[in-house]
Design a protein around this motif. Structure first.
Motif, PDB file in Angstrom:
ATOM      1  N   PHE A 273       0.826  -1.198   0.000  1.00  0.00           N
ATOM      2  CA  PHE A 273       0.000   0.000   0.000  1.00  0.00           C
ATOM      3  C   PHE A 273       0.865   1.255   0.000  1.00  0.00           C
ATOM      4  N   ASP A 274       0.682   2.112  -1.018  1.00  0.00           N
ATOM      5  CA  ASP A 274       1.192   3.464  -0.870  1.00  0.00           C
ATOM      6  C   ASP A 274       0.125   4.248  -0.114  1.00  0.00           C
ATOM      7  N   LEU A 275       0.450   5.462   0.294  1.00  0.00           N
ATOM      8  CA  LEU A 275      -0.454   6.184   1.177  1.00  0.00           C
ATOM      9  C   LEU A 275      -1.792   6.500   0.508  1.00  0.00           C
ATOM     10  N   ASP A 276      -1.769   6.842  -0.764  1.00  0.00           N
ATOM     11  CA  ASP A 276      -3.021   7.185  -1.442  1.00  0.00           C
ATOM     12  C   ASP A 276      -3.983   5.994  -1.485  1.00  0.00           C
ATOM     13  N   THR A 277      -3.470   4.819  -1.893  1.00  0.00           N
ATOM     14  CA  THR A 277      -4.356   3.647  -1.964  1.00  0.00           C
ATOM     15  C   THR A 277      -4.735   3.169  -0.572  1.00  0.00           C
ATOM     16  N   GLY A 278      -3.821   3.323   0.388  1.00  0.00           N
ATOM     17  CA  GLY A 278      -4.110   2.904   1.752  1.00  0.00           C
ATOM     18  C   GLY A 278      -5.192   3.743   2.396  1.00  0.00           C
ATOM     19  N   LEU A 279      -5.116   5.058   2.212  1.00  0.00           N
ATOM     20  CA  LEU A 279      -6.143   5.928   2.788  1.00  0.00           C
ATOM     21  C   LEU A 279      -7.494   5.713   2.107  1.00  0.00           C
ATOM     22  N   THR A 280      -7.477   5.462   0.804  1.00  0.00           N
ATOM     23  CA  THR A 280      -8.726   5.161   0.100  1.00  0.00           C
ATOM     24  C   THR A 280      -9.339   3.875   0.634  1.00  0.00           C
ATOM     25  N   ASP A 281      -8.489   2.883   0.869  1.00  0.00           N
ATOM     26  CA  ASP A 281      -8.944   1.618   1.463  1.00  0.00           C
ATOM     27  C   ASP A 281      -9.558   1.855   2.838  1.00  0.00           C
ATOM     28  N   SER A 282      -8.897   2.647   3.660  1.00  0.00           N
ATOM     29  CA  SER A 282      -9.392   2.920   5.004  1.00  0.00           C
ATOM     30  C   SER A 282     -10.699   3.691   4.972  1.00  0.00           C
ATOM     31  N   PHE A 283     -10.791   4.668   4.077  1.00  0.00           N
ATOM     32  CA  PHE A 283     -12.007   5.474   3.996  1.00  0.00           C
ATOM     33  C   PHE A 283     -13.199   4.633   3.525  1.00  0.00           C
ATOM     34  N   SER A 284     -12.980   3.821   2.491  1.00  0.00           N
ATOM     35  CA  SER A 284     -14.078   3.053   1.907  1.00  0.00           C
ATOM     36  C   SER A 284     -14.484   1.859   2.755  1.00  0.00           C
ATOM     37  N   ASN A 285     -13.500   1.168   3.320  1.00  0.00           N
ATOM     38  CA  ASN A 285     -13.769  -0.097   4.000  1.00  0.00           C
ATOM     39  C   ASN A 285     -13.844   0.011   5.515  1.00  0.00           C
ATOM     40  N   ASP A 286     -13.776   1.227   6.023  1.00  0.00           N
ATOM     41  CA  ASP A 286     -13.876   1.401   7.474  1.00  0.00           C
ATOM     42  C   ASP A 286     -14.613   2.684   7.827  1.00  0.00           C
ATOM     43  N   TYR A 287     -14.069   3.822   7.401  1.00  0.00           N
ATOM     44  CA  TYR A 287     -14.640   5.094   7.847  1.00  0.00           C
ATOM     45  C   TYR A 287     -16.102   5.262   7.434  1.00  0.00           C
ATOM     46  N   LEU A 288     -16.406   5.005   6.177  1.00  0.00           N
ATOM     47  CA  LEU A 288     -17.783   5.182   5.716  1.00  0.00           C
ATOM     48  C   LEU A 288     -18.753   4.244   6.425  1.00  0.00           C
ATOM     49  N   LEU A 289     -18.242   3.119   6.891  1.00  0.00           N
ATOM     50  CA  LEU A 289     -19.097   2.130   7.555  1.00  0.00           C
ATOM     51  C   LEU A 289     -19.299   2.455   9.031  1.00  0.00           C
ATOM     52  N   ASN A 290     -18.416   3.281   9.585  1.00  0.00           N
ATOM     53  CA  ASN A 290     -18.438   3.504  11.037  1.00  0.00           C
ATOM     54  C   ASN A 290     -18.427   4.966  11.453  1.00  0.00           C
ATOM     55  N   ALA A 291     -18.589   5.883  10.509  1.00  0.00           N
ATOM     56  CA  ALA A 291     -18.508   7.311  10.832  1.00  0.00           C
ATOM     57  C   ALA A 291     -19.590   7.700  11.836  1.00  0.00           C
ATOM     58  N   LYS A 292     -19.200   8.531  12.793  1.00  0.00           N
ATOM     59  CA  LYS A 292     -20.126   8.987  13.827  1.00  0.00           C
ATOM     60  C   LYS A 292     -20.895  10.212  13.349  1.00  0.00           C
ATOM     61  N   ALA A 293     -22.143  10.306  13.780  1.00  0.00           N
ATOM     62  CA  ALA A 293     -22.991  11.421  13.358  1.00  0.00           C
ATOM     63  C   ALA A 293     -22.640  12.709  14.092  1.00  0.00           C
ATOM     64  N   ASP A 294     -22.385  12.610  15.375  1.00  0.00           N
ATOM     65  CA  ASP A 294     -22.089  13.816  16.154  1.00  0.00           C
ATOM     66  C   ASP A 294     -20.655  13.749  16.683  1.00  0.00           C
ATOM     67  N   ILE A 295     -19.834  14.681  16.246  1.00  0.00           N
ATOM     68  CA  ILE A 295     -18.421  14.724  16.600  1.00  0.00           C
ATOM     69  C   ILE A 295     -18.130  16.060  17.257  1.00  0.00           C
ATOM     70  N   ASP A 296     -17.406  16.031  18.335  1.00  0.00           N
ATOM     71  CA  ASP A 296     -17.048  17.246  19.058  1.00  0.00           C
ATOM     72  C   ASP A 296     -15.714  17.781  18.523  1.00  0.00           C
ATOM     73  N   PHE A 297     -15.771  18.925  17.872  1.00  0.00           N
ATOM     74  CA  PHE A 297     -14.571  19.544  17.319  1.00  0.00           C
ATOM     75  C   PHE A 297     -14.071  20.703  18.181  1.00  0.00           C
TER      76      PHE A 297
END
Length: 305
Positions: A273-297
């Motif tokens: 994995f280079d960083l671009d493909t790795g981050l795309t993998d993480s975003f598609s196969n993890d983040y989109l499936l588990n993103a929280k609705a309310d985040i404290d910034f």
């Protein structure tokens, strides 16, 4: 091989277990039982800090023991006290966080260590294994990312990018950092078990290239399907912050880049994995499936004062 994995149901441990099963190994997992284990895997439920639970490891005989959750010498020492040493190899997940900050980069396995590092117990564990002459292989990853990551690395950036928030950036964003995909780490660990060269060796393990923090933000933006022109960066002064603390910003505020050539040469390994493909993998196969609705910034505001 008959393998005991201490941990093995979260992130790094889970990736290691999956790869070991693909290779046809016989696995036993010692975990607290908070997560399910794969089918056809023996599960010993217990807390590694409790003697009564560790007694379940007595009278066992393993070819390999992989400690994916140890943080101190005492924790690993007590596992071995009850299980006995492995017949073939002890594999330890250490951390590149044990290195001192340096003006000389990339950091090698011989670079000076930071005795005040919160990870120093991992270096002490490596010394213990060497002193006791237990055949071992230790891996020192930098920032590990990928599906299942419970540490706020890529998700910290994805949260702000997808919610159209201002993204805090240290200074001009030119500090160099380095991320390694969890699948590449798991593959390196499995390869180490197939090689005599890796016996009593310590390896840095990460992505092949370093990247500036600004570059990391831009790569995360593209992985999230956004245009770089859509994001708003705001610089903050790093001088008043602990350079290695990650309470407000997920990446240490110093250059952090390791040399992985020792691992590449010994095991004929290279990151897939280079960083671009790795981050795309993480975003598609993890983040989109588990993103929280309310985040404290709200903590971001304190970076600018």
């Amino acid at each position: 091989m008959k393998i005991l994995v201490v941990g093995g149901t979260r992130f790094v441990g889970k990736a290691i277990v999956s790869r070991l099963l693909e290779k046809g190994n016989s696995l036993t997992l010692f975990t607290r039982g908070n997560k399910s284990v794969p089918d056809h895997v023996r599960h010993i439920k217990g807390d590694r800090n409790e003697d009564d639970d560790l007694k379940q490891l007595q009278d066992t005989n393993y070819d390999v023991i992989i400690d994916s959750s140890g943080r101190t010498r005492e924790q690993t020492e007590r596992i071995l006290e009850f299980s006995g040493p492995p017949n073939y190899r002890f594999v330890y997940i250490s951390s590149a966080g044990i290195y001192s900050s340096s003006q000389s980069l990339p950091l090698s396995e011989d670079s000076p260590l930071d005795k005040n590092s919160r990870h120093i117990g991992k270096a002490e564990t490596e010394s213990f294994l060497e002193d006791r002459r237990i055949p071992f292989t230790s891996f020192r990853p930098t920032y590990i990312y990928g599906p299942g990551n419970y540490n706020p690395i890529e998700t910290w950036f994805f949260d702000r990018i997808t919610n159209n928030k201002i993204i805090p950036m240290p200074g001009d964003g030119q500090l160099i950092t380095q991320l390694g995909h969890v699948s590449d780490l798991a593959e390196a660990i499995v390869l180490s078990l197939e090689s005599n060269k890796s016996e009593n060796s310590i390896y840095n393990c990460s992505g092949k290239k370093g990247i500036t923090i600004k570059g990391l933000i831009e790569s995360a933006t593209l992985a999230a399907g956004k245009n770089i022109s859509d994001i708003q960066l705001k610089s903050f002064d790093i001088e008043h912050l602990d350079k290695k603390a990650r309470k407000l910003f997920p990446i240490r505020l110093t250059h952090f880049f390791t040399d992985i050539s020792h691992l590449e040469q010994d095991l004929d390994w290279t990151p897939k994995f280079d960083l671009d493909t790795g981050l795309t993998d993480s975003f598609s196969n993890d983040y989109l499936l588990n993103a929280k609705a309310d985040i404290d910034f709200s903590s971001d505001d304190s970076l600018f004062y």
